[in-house]
Design a protein around this motif. Structure first.
Motif, PDB file in Angstrom:
ATOM      1  N   THR A 304       0.867  -1.174   0.000  1.00  0.00           N
ATOM      2  CA  THR A 304       0.000   0.000   0.000  1.00  0.00           C
ATOM      3  C   THR A 304       0.904   1.224   0.000  1.00  0.00           C
ATOM      4  N   HIS A 327      -3.689   2.851   0.594  1.00  0.00           N
ATOM      5  CA  HIS A 327      -3.059   3.217   1.862  1.00  0.00           C
ATOM      6  C   HIS A 327      -4.004   4.054   2.714  1.00  0.00           C
ATOM      7  N   LEU A 328      -3.615   4.217   3.987  1.00  0.00           N
ATOM      8  CA  LEU A 328      -4.356   5.068   4.905  1.00  0.00           C
ATOM      9  C   LEU A 328      -4.374   6.509   4.392  1.00  0.00           C
ATOM     10  N   PRO A 350      -8.559  14.791   7.049  1.00  0.00           N
ATOM     11  CA  PRO A 350      -8.101  13.621   6.298  1.00  0.00           C
ATOM     12  C   PRO A 350      -8.224  13.845   4.797  1.00  0.00           C
ATOM     13  N   SER A 352      -8.658  11.752   1.850  1.00  0.00           N
ATOM     14  CA  SER A 352      -8.962  10.399   1.407  1.00  0.00           C
ATOM     15  C   SER A 352      -8.777  10.274  -0.099  1.00  0.00           C
ATOM     16  N   SER A 384       2.324   5.221   8.394  1.00  0.00           N
ATOM     17  CA  SER A 384       1.987   3.817   8.194  1.00  0.00           C
ATOM     18  C   SER A 384       1.138   3.331   9.358  1.00  0.00           C
ATOM     19  N   ASP A 385       0.527   2.150   9.194  1.00  0.00           N
ATOM     20  CA  ASP A 385      -0.465   1.704  10.166  1.00  0.00           C
ATOM     21  C   ASP A 385       0.119   1.316  11.525  1.00  0.00           C
ATOM     22  N   ILE A 388      -1.193   3.872  14.245  1.00  0.00           N
ATOM     23  CA  ILE A 388      -2.547   3.778  14.803  1.00  0.00           C
ATOM     24  C   ILE A 388      -2.813   2.432  15.450  1.00  0.00           C
ATOM     25  N   GLU A 389      -1.982   1.416  15.144  1.00  0.00           N
ATOM     26  CA  GLU A 389      -2.157   0.109  15.774  1.00  0.00           C
ATOM     27  C   GLU A 389      -1.380  -0.031  17.081  1.00  0.00           C
ATOM     28  N   GLU A 400      -7.337   5.695  14.609  1.00  0.00           N
ATOM     29  CA  GLU A 400      -7.375   6.856  13.725  1.00  0.00           C
ATOM     30  C   GLU A 400      -8.036   8.066  14.386  1.00  0.00           C
TER      31      GLU A 400
END
Length: 476
Positions: A304, A327-328, A350, A352, A384-385, A388-389, A400
């Motif tokens: 992504t 991607h986010l 954001p 998007s 990158s994720d 938020i993880e 998020e």
């Protein structure tokens, strides 16, 4: 034709020493160099393109597109041997009309080269290691744009050689340190140290050592890997596309370890080289999608990413085109406005890119772009994720919503939204998480300078820092 440079025996000895320094001669084929040769052939619409290194008595082909079975030729004058003696690209429209080129093996032999163009591969200290060449079986001419693109491809080869040399040097240093450590440690501990050293070295070669300076833009980045013994799959970069244009990207590949490292390298160089030739960001992602599927037809090697291009806007700030590959969303940070009647609260919006698909998963993948205006005082944030993880000190997933609230708070409490300040704020946040991130975290921020900056003159500020987690906190 460029002016010929006279080279003394002492200068040639120093050039050969530079060739030896990069330790590239007689190495196995490498996909990065092969792709550059293929791009050169496609750009010039010619059957033959090569990446050469000129040795003491031979011209060795690191990559040879359209020359099956040929690995080297003698160091005859006229082609590569002459090209490294010029200040810039060498173009021979008709080799049979050139007194040096007409007797060359590639002209008189089966290749029958009638047209030849090359750009020298030049080190930072001015030594010409070899060339990026294109050849055709019929006479022809080139445009200044094509000659410039050939020089850009030669610069890409030099970038790859520098990264490879840095990795070799780091690996040698790491191995020497490990040897000393082995004398006092048990076998299992020694093996773990070797793996950690290799992973750290390989990880550093996959990230840009520094971000370029872009007039009117501040750029900052951060990378934290979740493991000291494995290579992560997050990546980012910022690089020039020519006068007044730049590109940037951030993304995440599937998997970890050596396969992820190889995939990251392929992505980075495909994006860099394709973006130089293709102005449409969606076309760049389509080319990357095809390249990933050519490496793994079942779609198991994918990523992504967000890819963007930026140019200065005449009214101030930058005009950005963002392209999404599954991607986010990015965030655009707006400072508070209290000037006159047009007051507005600070916010993190954001950006998007709906419809953008994973890159490398499907042959008919579709990608979407949208324009974004970055006004003076505003900032763009990509991540990158792993961010938020991550788990907060209370054990809850950061998420998020918390990220948007944190960015909004930062915009509301800082008069100037500088990229470095945004990244510093988020690294402090990451350090506050007791367990640390469970996945790699890549951060990239871009901010447009205000018309009257309060702490620094208008201009570019390229900053980059890469961090590894403390083994005691993130060893798993």
């Amino acid at each position: 034709m460029e002016a010929r440079v006279e080279v003394s025996p002492e200068q040639e000895a120093r050039r050969i020493a530079a060739v030896r320094r990069y330790d590239i001669l007689d190495t196995p084929p490498d996909g990065a160099f092969d792709r550059i040769a293929a791009l050169a052939a496609r750009l010039f619409d010619v059957p033959v393109a090569t990446v050469t290194i000129v040795d003491t008595d031979r011209v060795w082909f690191k990559a040879a597109y359209g020359l099956a079975g040929v690995t080297q030729v003698g160091r005859d004058p006229g082609l590569s041997t002459s090209a490294i003696l010029t200040d810039g690209p060498l173009v021979v429209p008709d080799t049979l009309q050139d007194p040096l080129a007409r007797d060359h093996t590639l002209v008189t032999g089966e290749t029958r080269a009638r047209f030849y163009a090359a750009a020298p591969i030049v080190t930072r200290d001015g030594h010409r290691l070899g060339t990026v060449d294109v050849m055709d079986t019929r006479p022809r001419r080139t445009t200044p744009e094509q000659a410039g693109a050939l020089a850009d491809l030669a610069a890409l080869v030099m970038d790859e050689l520098e990264l490879r040399l840095t990795a070799l040097r780091m690996l040698r240093v790491e191995r020497e340190l490990v040897v000393v450590e082995h004398a006092a440690r048990e076998r299992a501990e020694r093996d773990r140290a070797e793996i950690a050293a290799y992973a750290a070295t390989l990880q550093r070669t996959l990230l840009p050592p520094a971000l370029p300076e872009v007039p009117g833009l501040e750029a900052a980045c951060h990378y934290t890997t979740a493991s000291v013994r494995d290579v992560g799959g997050d990546f980012y970069d910022v690089f020039p596309l020519g006068t007044g244009r730049w590109a940037f990207f951030l993304g995440d590949v599937s998997g970890r370890g050596a396969p992820a490292a190889a995939l990251t390298s392929l992505i980075r160089y495909t994006l860099r080289s394709t973006a130089l030739l293709q102005p449409d960001p969606c076309a760049v992602l389509r080319a990357l999608n095809a390249a990933l599927l050519s490496e793994s037809a079942d779609g198991s090697r994918f990523c992504t990413l967000i890819f963007g291009t930026l140019v200065p806007h005449p009214a101030g700030g930058f005009a950005i085109t963002l392209t999404g590959g599954g991607h986010l969303p990015a965030y655009r940070l707006h400072p508070a406005r209290r000037d006159g009647p047009s007051q507005a609260l600070a916010r993190a919006e954001p950006v998007s890119l709906p419809g953008g698909m994973l890159v490398g998963a499907l042959r008919q993948a579709d990608f979407t772009s949208r324009p974004v205006r970055l006004l003076p005082g505003q900032a763009l944030f990509l991540y990158s994720d792993g961010l938020i993880e991550a788990r907060t000190s209370r054990g809850a997933r950061f998420g998020e919503e918390s990220l948007a609230a944190h960015l909004t708070h930062h915009a509301a409490t800082n008069r100037a939204l500088g990229a470095a300040a945004i990244i510093d704020d988020l690294t402090v946040l990451l350090d506050s998480f007791a367990a640390g991130p469970a996945d790699d975290v890549a951060l990239l921020a871009l901010s447009a300078a205000t018309a009257t900056p309060t702490t620094a003159p208008s201009g570019a500020s390229g900053t980059a820092h890469t961090s590894l987690p403390l083994p005691a906190r993130h060893s798993m």
